[in-house]
Design a protein around this motif. Structure first.
Motif, PDB file in Angstrom:
ATOM      1  N   PHE A   1       3.934   9.573 -13.843  1.00 38.23           N
ATOM      2  CA  PHE A   1       3.969   8.610 -12.602  1.00 38.23           C
ATOM      3  C   PHE A   1       2.799   8.792 -11.488  1.00 38.23           C
ATOM      4  O   PHE A   1       2.824   8.203 -10.496  1.00 38.23           O
ATOM      5  CB  PHE A   1       5.334   8.976 -11.792  1.00 38.23           C
ATOM      6  N   GLN A   2       1.984   9.494 -11.836  1.00 44.50           N
ATOM      7  CA  GLN A   2       0.741   9.804 -11.159  1.00 44.50           C
ATOM      8  C   GLN A   2      -0.198   8.732 -11.454  1.00 44.50           C
ATOM      9  O   GLN A   2      -1.436   8.639 -10.736  1.00 44.50           O
ATOM     10  CB  GLN A   2       0.106  11.193 -11.218  1.00 44.50           C
ATOM     11  N   GLY A   3      -0.075   8.222 -12.757  1.00 39.14           N
ATOM     12  CA  GLY A   3      -1.152   7.096 -13.070  1.00 39.14           C
ATOM     13  C   GLY A   3      -0.517   5.819 -12.830  1.00 39.14           C
ATOM     14  O   GLY A   3       0.295   5.509 -12.580  1.00 39.14           O
ATOM     15  N   PRO A   4      -1.559   4.946 -13.741  1.00 33.90           N
ATOM     16  CA  PRO A   4      -0.932   3.439 -13.402  1.00 33.90           C
ATOM     17  C   PRO A   4       0.057   2.866 -14.347  1.00 33.90           C
ATOM     18  O   PRO A   4       0.468   1.923 -14.231  1.00 33.90           O
ATOM     19  CB  PRO A   4      -2.458   2.705 -13.639  1.00 33.90           C
ATOM     20  N   GLU A   5       0.250   3.629 -15.809  1.00 32.15           N
ATOM     21  CA  GLU A   5       1.110   3.077 -16.504  1.00 32.15           C
ATOM     22  C   GLU A   5       2.316   2.754 -16.238  1.00 32.15           C
ATOM     23  O   GLU A   5       2.902   1.659 -16.626  1.00 32.15           O
ATOM     24  CB  GLU A   5       1.390   4.234 -17.735  1.00 32.15           C
ATOM     25  N   PRO A   6       3.178   3.439 -15.323  1.00 31.77           N
ATOM     26  CA  PRO A   6       4.558   3.115 -15.019  1.00 31.77           C
ATOM     27  C   PRO A   6       4.720   1.859 -13.830  1.00 31.77           C
ATOM     28  O   PRO A   6       5.693   1.457 -13.575  1.00 31.77           O
ATOM     29  CB  PRO A   6       5.321   4.194 -14.645  1.00 31.77           C
ATOM     30  N   TRP A   7       3.551   1.778 -13.398  1.00 26.99           N
ATOM     31  CA  TRP A   7       3.657   0.833 -12.159  1.00 26.99           C
ATOM     32  C   TRP A   7       2.939  -0.814 -12.396  1.00 26.99           C
ATOM     33  O   TRP A   7       2.106  -0.916 -13.224  1.00 26.99           O
ATOM     34  CB  TRP A   7       2.688   1.278 -10.774  1.00 26.99           C
ATOM     35  N   PHE A   8       3.407  -1.518 -11.573  1.00 25.33           N
ATOM     36  CA  PHE A   8       3.001  -2.845 -11.487  1.00 25.33           C
ATOM     37  C   PHE A   8       2.452  -3.400 -10.010  1.00 25.33           C
ATOM     38  O   PHE A   8       3.679  -3.020  -8.939  1.00 25.33           O
ATOM     39  CB  PHE A   8       3.615  -3.866 -12.186  1.00 25.33           C
ATOM     40  N   VAL A   9       1.829  -3.948  -9.606  1.00 28.27           N
ATOM     41  CA  VAL A   9       1.480  -4.749  -8.388  1.00 28.27           C
ATOM     42  C   VAL A   9       2.185  -5.988  -8.239  1.00 28.27           C
ATOM     43  O   VAL A   9       1.935  -6.853  -9.232  1.00 28.27           O
ATOM     44  CB  VAL A   9       0.162  -4.868  -7.905  1.00 28.27           C
ATOM     45  N   TYR A  10       3.127  -6.531  -7.303  1.00 26.88           N
ATOM     46  CA  TYR A  10       3.733  -7.648  -7.205  1.00 26.88           C
ATOM     47  C   TYR A  10       2.648  -8.518  -6.833  1.00 26.88           C
ATOM     48  O   TYR A  10       1.906  -8.617  -6.188  1.00 26.88           O
ATOM     49  CB  TYR A  10       4.945  -7.462  -5.991  1.00 26.88           C
ATOM     50  N   ASP A  11       2.998  -9.825  -7.652  1.00 24.01           N
ATOM     51  CA  ASP A  11       2.051 -10.998  -7.518  1.00 24.01           C
ATOM     52  C   ASP A  11       1.668 -11.313  -6.108  1.00 24.01           C
ATOM     53  O   ASP A  11       0.521 -11.819  -6.007  1.00 24.01           O
ATOM     54  CB  ASP A  11       2.629 -11.928  -8.563  1.00 24.01           C
ATOM     55  N   ASP A  12       2.688 -11.308  -5.474  1.00 26.37           N
ATOM     56  CA  ASP A  12       2.536 -11.809  -3.748  1.00 26.37           C
ATOM     57  C   ASP A  12       1.596 -10.861  -3.067  1.00 26.37           C
ATOM     58  O   ASP A  12       1.218 -11.275  -1.938  1.00 26.37           O
ATOM     59  CB  ASP A  12       3.838 -12.166  -3.114  1.00 26.37           C
ATOM     60  N   VAL A  13       1.340  -9.410  -3.575  1.00 20.36           N
ATOM     61  CA  VAL A  13       0.682  -8.542  -2.652  1.00 20.36           C
ATOM     62  C   VAL A  13      -0.730  -8.875  -2.347  1.00 20.36           C
ATOM     63  O   VAL A  13      -1.402  -9.076  -1.269  1.00 20.36           O
ATOM     64  CB  VAL A  13       0.677  -7.449  -3.441  1.00 20.36           C
ATOM     65  N   TRP A  14      -1.569  -9.297  -3.451  1.00 20.94           N
ATOM     66  CA  TRP A  14      -2.939  -9.651  -3.363  1.00 20.94           C
ATOM     67  C   TRP A  14      -3.377 -10.807  -2.598  1.00 20.94           C
ATOM     68  O   TRP A  14      -4.195 -10.449  -1.501  1.00 20.94           O
ATOM     69  CB  TRP A  14      -3.390  -9.866  -4.823  1.00 20.94           C
ATOM     70  N   PRO A  15      -2.798 -11.814  -2.543  1.00 19.79           N
ATOM     71  CA  PRO A  15      -2.994 -12.764  -1.425  1.00 19.79           C
ATOM     72  C   PRO A  15      -2.551 -12.648  -0.162  1.00 19.79           C
ATOM     73  O   PRO A  15      -3.385 -12.803   0.657  1.00 19.79           O
ATOM     74  CB  PRO A  15      -2.428 -14.118  -2.122  1.00 19.79           C
ATOM     75  N   LEU A  16      -1.636 -11.749   0.084  1.00 20.92           N
ATOM     76  CA  LEU A  16      -1.113 -11.328   1.311  1.00 20.92           C
ATOM     77  C   LEU A  16      -2.007 -10.462   1.974  1.00 20.92           C
ATOM     78  O   LEU A  16      -2.398 -10.613   3.312  1.00 20.92           O
ATOM     79  CB  LEU A  16       0.244 -10.707   1.379  1.00 20.92           C
ATOM     80  N   LEU A  17      -2.477  -9.326   0.906  1.00 19.25           N
ATOM     81  CA  LEU A  17      -3.356  -8.359   1.684  1.00 19.25           C
ATOM     82  C   LEU A  17      -4.654  -9.218   2.021  1.00 19.25           C
ATOM     83  O   LEU A  17      -5.445  -8.889   3.087  1.00 19.25           O
ATOM     84  CB  LEU A  17      -3.699  -7.496   0.836  1.00 19.25           C
ATOM     85  N   ASP A  18      -5.054 -10.020   1.040  1.00 16.06           N
ATOM     86  CA  ASP A  18      -6.655 -10.614   1.326  1.00 16.06           C
ATOM     87  C   ASP A  18      -6.419 -11.654   2.634  1.00 16.06           C
ATOM     88  O   ASP A  18      -7.283 -11.545   3.615  1.00 16.06           O
ATOM     89  CB  ASP A  18      -6.829 -11.469   0.254  1.00 16.06           C
ATOM     90  N   TYR A  19      -5.263 -12.294   3.004  1.00  8.90           N
ATOM     91  CA  TYR A  19      -5.005 -13.150   4.096  1.00  8.90           C
ATOM     92  C   TYR A  19      -5.379 -12.251   5.335  1.00  8.90           C
ATOM     93  O   TYR A  19      -5.911 -12.744   6.330  1.00  8.90           O
ATOM     94  CB  TYR A  19      -3.672 -13.717   4.193  1.00  8.90           C
TER      95      TYR A  19
END
Length: 217
Positions: free
Chosen positions: A107-125
């Motif tokens: 759980f320290q690496g990327p394998e078990p995780w995913f970023v929600y699709d709405d996160v990227w545009p919200l952070l960029d905005y």
């Protein structure tokens, strides 16, 4: 409504989530140690154990002791999970210790995780509009490599986690510490999170503008 000076985000359940389920991850790693457990039963047992656990905060501990205390905190939850599911008896003491070490690193690496699709545009905005972004989370210090591996680190100018400040949401102290890092007053900040108790009530009591993110289960 005026733009905030800073927007804080919760981490797990808000910015990123677990692929499949926690129970599925536990099952898959346990199989490597000859332990065959039901993923749904493990998942239910995990969340029950998680809710029963004390806050992930160590107010009296010196900083150098915090990583070991985090490890022990999660190990107790994992053990309680398998006790609740009735599967702990399949482990020996050593095999459980080895299993948990693998689990913790997983759980320290990327394998078990995913970023929600709405996160990227919200952070960029918000970044494009000059609003500072921060994280306030009851996650442990593995959040730093997780954010790095998911490509999220550079969005945030502050990361405030409960083990490092000695207080967990909904305690006002963790919000106060986050505001201090941003040199911001409570009324100038928003906090977005998926927990009504921890994120909405906690931030509201600390004087921030709460935004409740109700994701589908």
């Amino acid at each position: 409504m005026a733009l905030p000076q800073v927007i804080f985000f919760d981490a797990v359940g808000t910015l990123f989530g677990v692929k499949g389920s926690v129970g599925l991850a536990y099952r898959q790693l346990a199989l490597e140690f000859g332990v065959d457990a039901n993923a749904r039963r493990l998942n239910d047992a995990f969340y029950a154990a998680f809710q029963e656990a004390p806050p992930l905060a160590f107010p009296e501990a010196p900083p150098e002791q915090v990583p070991a205390l985090e490890y022990q905190w999660w190990q107790a939850i994992a053990r309680r999970t398998f006790e609740r599911s009735g599967d702990l008896v399949q482990f020996s003491d050593q095999s459980f210790a080895d299993f948990f070490d693998n689990l913790y690193r997983h759980f320290q690496g990327p394998e078990p995780w995913f970023v929600y699709d709405d996160v990227w545009p919200l952070l960029d905005y918000w970044r494009d509009r000059g609003v500072a972004l921060g994280i306030i989370s009851n996650f442990d210090s593995r959040i730093y490599p997780v954010l790095d591996s998911l490509g999220l680190t550079n969005y945030f100018s502050s990361i405030t986690i409960s083990p490092e400040v000695g207080a967990a949401k909904p305690d006002r102290l963790i919000f106060a510490m986050a505001l201090a890092q941003q040199q911001c007053q409570p009324h100038e900040a928003w906090h977005i999170g998926d927990s009504f108790r921890e994120d909405v009530r906690g931030s509201q009591a600390a004087g921030l503008q709460p935004i409740w993110l109700k994701r589908e289960a």
